[in-house]
Enzyme design. Structure first.
Site, PDB file in Angstrom:
ATOM      1  N   LYS A  22       0.843  -1.212   0.000  1.00 30.33           N
ATOM      2  CA  LYS A  22       0.000   0.000   0.000  1.00 30.33           C
ATOM      3  C   LYS A  22       0.868   1.248   0.000  1.00 30.33           C
ATOM      4  O   LYS A  22       0.671   2.167  -0.791  1.00 30.33           O
ATOM      5  CB  LYS A  22      -0.885   0.022   1.238  1.00 30.33           C
ATOM      6  N   ASN A  23       1.881   1.295   0.882  1.00 29.30           N
ATOM      7  CA  ASN A  23       2.625   2.535   1.061  1.00 29.30           C
ATOM      8  C   ASN A  23       3.624   2.798  -0.058  1.00 29.30           C
ATOM      9  O   ASN A  23       4.173   3.893  -0.145  1.00 29.30           O
ATOM     10  CB  ASN A  23       3.291   2.560   2.435  1.00 29.30           C
ATOM     11  N   ARG A  93      -4.046  10.217   3.597  1.00 30.24           N
ATOM     12  CA  ARG A  93      -2.756  10.812   3.979  1.00 30.24           C
ATOM     13  C   ARG A  93      -1.887  10.998   2.740  1.00 30.24           C
ATOM     14  O   ARG A  93      -1.205  11.989   2.600  1.00 30.24           O
ATOM     15  CB  ARG A  93      -2.063   9.876   4.979  1.00 30.24           C
ATOM     16  N   CYS A 117      -5.018   8.237   8.917  1.00 35.12           N
ATOM     17  CA  CYS A 117      -5.278   7.717  10.264  1.00 35.12           C
ATOM     18  C   CYS A 117      -4.938   8.778  11.320  1.00 35.12           C
ATOM     19  O   CYS A 117      -3.965   9.497  11.207  1.00 35.12           O
ATOM     20  CB  CYS A 117      -4.421   6.479  10.510  1.00 35.12           C
ATOM     21  N   ARG A 122       0.147  14.985  12.909  1.00 37.90           N
ATOM     22  CA  ARG A 122       0.935  14.471  11.774  1.00 37.90           C
ATOM     23  C   ARG A 122       1.221  15.637  10.835  1.00 37.90           C
ATOM     24  O   ARG A 122       0.616  15.794   9.796  1.00 37.90           O
ATOM     25  CB  ARG A 122       0.191  13.345  11.071  1.00 37.90           C
ATOM     26  N   PRO A 123       2.172  16.486  11.219  1.00 37.36           N
ATOM     27  CA  PRO A 123       2.447  17.688  10.421  1.00 37.36           C
ATOM     28  C   PRO A 123       3.111  17.348   9.087  1.00 37.36           C
ATOM     29  O   PRO A 123       3.526  16.198   8.861  1.00 37.36           O
ATOM     30  CB  PRO A 123       3.402  18.487  11.304  1.00 37.36           C
ATOM     31  N   ILE A 124       3.233  18.327   8.217  1.00 39.08           N
ATOM     32  CA  ILE A 124       3.962  18.122   6.948  1.00 39.08           C
ATOM     33  C   ILE A 124       5.057  19.173   6.799  1.00 39.08           C
ATOM     34  O   ILE A 124       5.452  19.526   5.679  1.00 39.08           O
ATOM     35  CB  ILE A 124       3.002  18.138   5.730  1.00 39.08           C
ATOM     36  N   ASP A 125       5.553  19.664   7.931  1.00 38.32           N
ATOM     37  CA  ASP A 125       6.585  20.729   7.871  1.00 38.32           C
ATOM     38  C   ASP A 125       7.852  20.286   7.130  1.00 38.32           C
ATOM     39  O   ASP A 125       8.477  21.101   6.439  1.00 38.32           O
ATOM     40  CB  ASP A 125       6.934  21.185   9.288  1.00 38.32           C
ATOM     41  N   GLN A 126       8.206  19.017   7.214  1.00 34.45           N
ATOM     42  CA  GLN A 126       9.409  18.553   6.506  1.00 34.45           C
ATOM     43  C   GLN A 126       9.178  18.468   5.003  1.00 34.45           C
ATOM     44  O   GLN A 126      10.087  18.691   4.209  1.00 34.45           O
ATOM     45  CB  GLN A 126       9.857  17.182   7.059  1.00 34.45           C
ATOM     46  N   ASP A 307       3.752   0.436  12.178  1.00 30.50           N
ATOM     47  CA  ASP A 307       2.463  -0.073  11.683  1.00 30.50           C
ATOM     48  C   ASP A 307       2.171  -1.479  12.189  1.00 30.50           C
ATOM     49  O   ASP A 307       1.036  -1.939  12.081  1.00 30.50           O
ATOM     50  CB  ASP A 307       2.430  -0.050  10.148  1.00 30.50           C
ATOM     51  N   ARG A 399      -8.992   0.377   3.814  1.00 27.11           N
ATOM     52  CA  ARG A 399      -8.082   1.328   3.158  1.00 27.11           C
ATOM     53  C   ARG A 399      -6.751   0.652   2.833  1.00 27.11           C
ATOM     54  O   ARG A 399      -6.049   1.053   1.929  1.00 27.11           O
ATOM     55  CB  ARG A 399      -7.811   2.524   4.087  1.00 27.11           C
TER      56      ARG A 399
END
Ligand code: EPZ
Length: 434
Positions: A22-23, A93, A117, A122-126, A307, A399
């Site tokens: 999936k990922n 996500r 999830c 769960r930031p996205i600053d990076q 996970d 999912r």
């Protein structure tokens, strides 16, 4: 509302085929947007996250053709920058990969802040740090992420990630693939699906080295051409069936895996007394008559995968003794323990640490799937419990697990997926093909 009804006490026996990762798939599908040609992709998992991403690509003008249930052709030759279905983007996500892909292809991107999830912040600053370093102006407002390459095209940069991030590593690789010049990503994540994305892009003409190490080098190219690729098997799906076999005391051959990707899971299961035999592309798991407790700390790959933390939490409820699980990646991934307590589990949680008093007989109960892997943990607990367990909110499970009920039934689990209209009585129950 779909739910699973599970009658516990059946040991799993037989063989199960693992689907595509999936990922990896949720990054490779957006990556196809950058290819000026036809991508022939095999081993696509049939899960709702990939369905949603394919729908988004079609809305952007991509042609998508299924050759069979797991092989598709995506032709993005004629895609043009335009508004996308933001309601779908908001649900997953992996929609953040569209930032890197759209920036790389169009020099502009508009996506929603990612969904996915819910286990803590769960930031996205990076991700934003990386896109900015590559020459994009990035703005987050009204729940949307806007990114525009300052001079119409991205340029290579040296980027040090403050936090080891799978998503940020993959997103920057995407954006850098078509940037002008060389990009170096330091402190990169090393997961197998990152290597898979890099291999996919390289098969389409990109020039990416070092994926799978903590330093990834990308020499930008002018265009990506069509080609063929097969996605790797899903490490976490495989691990889930390994834990299910161990928990139910069964014997299961898990096929179409890459044993090297499962080393940490196999080692931890062997510590419990479970027998794990590795073959070239499969693993055989034999449950022990009694399980030993183990302590776990989740870490970025090649550490124990976060996970797999919820399925192992369910397993430790059955083990003899007290086990300690430390969540090293997320700040709040123990919500599922509230659901296990409804089944008689004795678990104390303090921040990122859970202490599980094992050796308990779990009893069936109505429970919820708090998120994708928590849902899998509840199914494993239900298969081991005395009595009947009803798992609600199974949309989360679907999912990320292809044909979860079908594969478990084939292994002997007593599990049904029913679709019950809201506040209905049992007579309205409809068996569904999940
Ligand atoms: C990916 O999420 C996976 N999702 C997750 O799998 C997985 O748990 C996670 O990687 C870790 O392996 C997809 O690939 C779609 P991260 P991602 O960026 O990319 C923090 C599943 O069950 N962080 O590696 O979101 C973050 O909050 C799902 O299949 C920042 O601080 O994970 C977390 O604490 C669940 N800033 C840590 O880093 C950022 O910009 C690791 O997150 C990005 C992340």
């Amino acid at each position: 509302m779909e739910k699973y009804i599970i009658n516990g006490g059946k040991a799993l026996h037989g063989e199960v085929e693992i689907s595509g990762a999936k990922n990896a798939a949720v990054a490779i599908i957006p990556a196809a947007l950058m290819v000026d040609g036809v991508c022939h992709i095999e081993n696509i998992p049939q899960i709702s996250d990939t369905d949603m991403l394919l729908t988004i690509l079609k809305e952007l003008g991509a042609k998508v053709r299924f050759l069979n249930k797991s092989t598709i052709e995506i032709d993005c030759t004629k895609v043009r920058y335009q508004d996308a279905p933001y309601d779908l983007m908001r649900k997953i996500r992996a929609s953040y990969y569209l930032i890197g892909a759209m920036l790389g292809r169009f020099g502009s991107a508009k996506t929603t802040m990612p969904g996915g999830c819910n286990f803590g912040v769960r930031p996205i600053d990076q991700h934003i740090k990386g896109m900015t370093a590559l020459g994009a102006d990035v703005d987050v407002k009204n729940g949307f992420v806007y990114a525009d390459a300052r001079d119409g095209k991205l340029h290579g940069a040296r980027i040090y990630l403050d936090k080891v991030s799978v998503g940020a590593t993959m997103n920057i690789i995407l954006a850098a693939a078509l940037a002008q010049g060389r990009t170096v990503i330091e402190n990169a994540a090393r997961e197998p699906h990152i290597v898979d994305l890099a291999n996919f892009l390289n098969s389409m003409g990109a020039d990416i080295r070092g994926a799978g190490t903590d330093t990834v080098k990308v020499n930008g190219v002018d265009r990506l051409h069509g080609g063929s690729y097969a996605i790797i098997p899903d490490q976490i799906e495989a691990g889930t069936y390994m834990v299910a076999a161990a928990a139910t005391g069964g014997e299961v051959l898990i096929k179409n895996v890459i044993p090297r990707h499962l080393e940490c899971i196999s080692a931890k299961l062997r510590e419990t007394g479970t027998i794990v035999q590795e073959y070239e592309d499969s693993v055989l798991v034999k449950g022990a008559s009694s399980l030993r407790k183990v302590n776990i700390k989740t870490l970025p790959y090649p550490g124990f995968p976060t996970d797999m933390q919820p399925p192992m939490g369910a397993l430790m409820c059955l083990a003899n003794g007290t086990s300690v699980i430390t969540e090293g990646v997320y700040d709040n991934r123990f919500k599922y323990t509230n659901e296990l307590r409804k089944m008689g589990a004795e678990i104390q949680v303090d921040g990122r640490v859970a202490v599980i008093e094992g050796g308990k007989r779990l009893t069936g109960a109505p429970v919820h799937a708090c998120d994708l892997r928590a849902g899998a943990a509840m199914v494993i607990a239900g298969m081991c419990a005395t009595g009947t367990t009803v798992v609600e909110d199974v949309r989360y499970i679907e999912r990320g697990y292809e044909n979860f009920v079908g594969k478990l039934k084939a292994l002997g689990a007593d599990i049904e997926c029913v679709d019950e209209p809201e506040d209905s009585d049992s007579s309205d129950k409809i068996l569904c093909v999940c």
